[in-house]
Design a protein around this motif. Sequence first.
Motif, short mmCIF file in Angstrom:
data_model
loop_
_atom_site.label_atom_id
_atom_site.label_comp_id
_atom_site.label_asym_id
_atom_site.label_seq_id
_atom_site.Cartn_x
_atom_site.Cartn_y
_atom_site.Cartn_z
N CYS A 18 2.82 4.72 12.01
CA CYS A 18 2.35 3.94 10.85
C CYS A 18 1.76 2.60 11.25
O CYS A 18 1.54 1.73 10.40
CB CYS A 18 3.46 3.78 9.83
N HIS A 19 1.51 2.44 12.56
CA HIS A 19 0.71 1.28 13.00
C HIS A 19 -0.48 1.75 13.83
O HIS A 19 -1.13 0.94 14.47
CB HIS A 19 1.57 0.28 13.79
N CYS A 20 -0.73 3.07 13.83
CA CYS A 20 -1.92 3.52 14.57
C CYS A 20 -2.56 4.80 14.02
O CYS A 20 -3.69 5.10 14.37
CB CYS A 20 -1.62 3.67 16.06
N HIS A 60 3.64 -1.05 2.22
CA HIS A 60 4.83 -1.88 2.45
C HIS A 60 4.46 -3.22 3.09
O HIS A 60 4.99 -4.26 2.71
CB HIS A 60 5.83 -1.12 3.32
N HIS A 61 3.53 -3.19 4.06
CA HIS A 61 3.13 -4.47 4.66
C HIS A 61 2.36 -5.34 3.66
O HIS A 61 2.40 -6.56 3.75
CB HIS A 61 2.28 -4.24 5.92
N ARG A 62 1.69 -4.71 2.70
CA ARG A 62 0.98 -5.48 1.68
C ARG A 62 1.95 -6.08 0.66
O ARG A 62 1.79 -7.20 0.21
CB ARG A 62 -0.06 -4.58 0.97
N LEU A 107 10.91 -10.51 11.85
CA LEU A 107 10.02 -10.96 12.93
C LEU A 107 8.89 -9.96 13.14
O LEU A 107 7.76 -10.34 13.44
CB LEU A 107 10.82 -11.17 14.22
N HIS A 108 9.19 -8.65 12.95
CA HIS A 108 8.12 -7.64 13.04
C HIS A 108 7.06 -7.92 11.99
O HIS A 108 5.86 -7.89 12.28
CB HIS A 108 8.69 -6.23 12.86
N HIS A 109 7.47 -8.18 10.77
CA HIS A 109 6.48 -8.44 9.72
C HIS A 109 5.68 -9.71 10.02
O HIS A 109 4.49 -9.75 9.74
CB HIS A 109 7.18 -8.58 8.36
N TRP A 164 4.79 5.05 3.79
CA TRP A 164 3.74 4.33 3.04
C TRP A 164 3.77 2.88 3.52
O TRP A 164 4.05 1.94 2.78
CB TRP A 164 3.97 4.44 1.52
N HIS A 165 3.48 2.76 4.81
CA HIS A 165 3.79 1.52 5.53
C HIS A 165 2.74 0.45 5.31
O HIS A 165 3.04 -0.74 5.36
CB HIS A 165 3.94 1.87 7.01
N ASN A 166 1.49 0.87 5.07
CA ASN A 166 0.46 -0.13 4.76
C ASN A 166 0.75 -0.75 3.40
O ASN A 166 0.66 -1.97 3.23
CB ASN A 166 -0.93 0.54 4.80
ZN LIG Z 1 5.34 -2.30 10.34
#
Ligand SMILES: [Zn+2]
Length: 273
Positions: free
Chosen positions: A188-190, A221-223, A90-92, A217-219
Motif C-alpha cells: 500500500c505504498h507501492c 487513510h493517509h488522507r 512517526l510513519h505518518h 484503503w491506505h491512501n
Molecule cells: Zn502508510
Amino acid sequence: MKNWQQGYRGIGIALLHALVLVALWRGTDTADWLAFAVVYPLAAIGVGVAMHRYFAHRAFRTSRVFQFALALMAALSFGNAVHFAGKHRLHHRHSDAEGDVHAPHQGWWQCWFGSLIDCGYSEPKIRREAAHWFDFPELSFLYRHGSLPALTVCVVLFLIGGFNMMVIGGCLPGVLLLHQSSAVNYFCHCRGQRAFATRDQSTNNLLVALLTYGEGWHNNHHRFPRSARAGLYWWQPDLFYGVICLFETLGLVWEVQRIDDQRLRRADLALHS
Ligand SMILES: [Zn+2]
Ligand SMILES: [Zn+2]
C-alpha cells in the motif's frame, strides 16, 4: 541494550514461524483450530481497531476499562499498542521520505521484517510520540511487558490442548497478522490506486484491503488518518469500521470520527480539478 532488544525481537519472530511450521507438520485437529477461531478475530481487532485506529489515531473515544481491553487484544498478536502508536505516528509524519522506517524504497526485507526487528527510532522518541498513553499505569505496564498476555494465552492453551493447540491458537494469529500488517506497509505504498494526492506514495489496494479487513484503503487513510472508516465508499469493504460501528451501537465506544460527505466531495474535487 538496543542490540539485545533487536536480537530478542528477531529470534521471537523466527521462533514463532518455526513453531507454526512444526505444528502444521505434526498435524492439527479440530480443537486446535477452535482455539484459533477464538483468538484470531480478537487479535485481528487488536491490531486494526485497537492498535491502529484507536491507539495510533484516536479515531474514537472509549472508557478506561474498554481501552485496557483493546490494549490486551492488541497484545494477543505479540503487539505492543503504545509502542506501535508512537512508531506509527512517526510513519505518518515521514511517509516515504527520510525517517520512514518501512518505506518500500528501502527494500522488501526491511519493509516486511527489518522494521519490526529494528524500527529505527530511539525508545525516548517513540515514548514522546505516545506520551499521553503513559498517564495510564496499566498501559505503561503493557508497554514494558508487551509479550506477557500472549505468553499467558500460550501457557493456558498448552495446558488445555498441548503443543499444537498452543501454537495454532496462540502463535499462528500473531504470525498471520504480522504478514497482513507488512502487506499494508509494503504494497500500500507501492502498488494500487491513488484516490487522493497525498504527499506520500500511499495507495488503495483492493486485494490487501480484503486480506486486512479494510486496512488496505491506505491512501484514503493517509488522507484522513483520524477517520474511523478507511473504506470511504460503499464499494470499499472495511470490516474493521463495521466492528467499530458495532462497538458504538453497544455503547462501548463513542465520538467515532467520520468524514462527512461535504468534506469528502471537497477532497475529491481538489484531486480532479
Ligand atoms: Zn502508510
Ligand atoms: Zn495510520
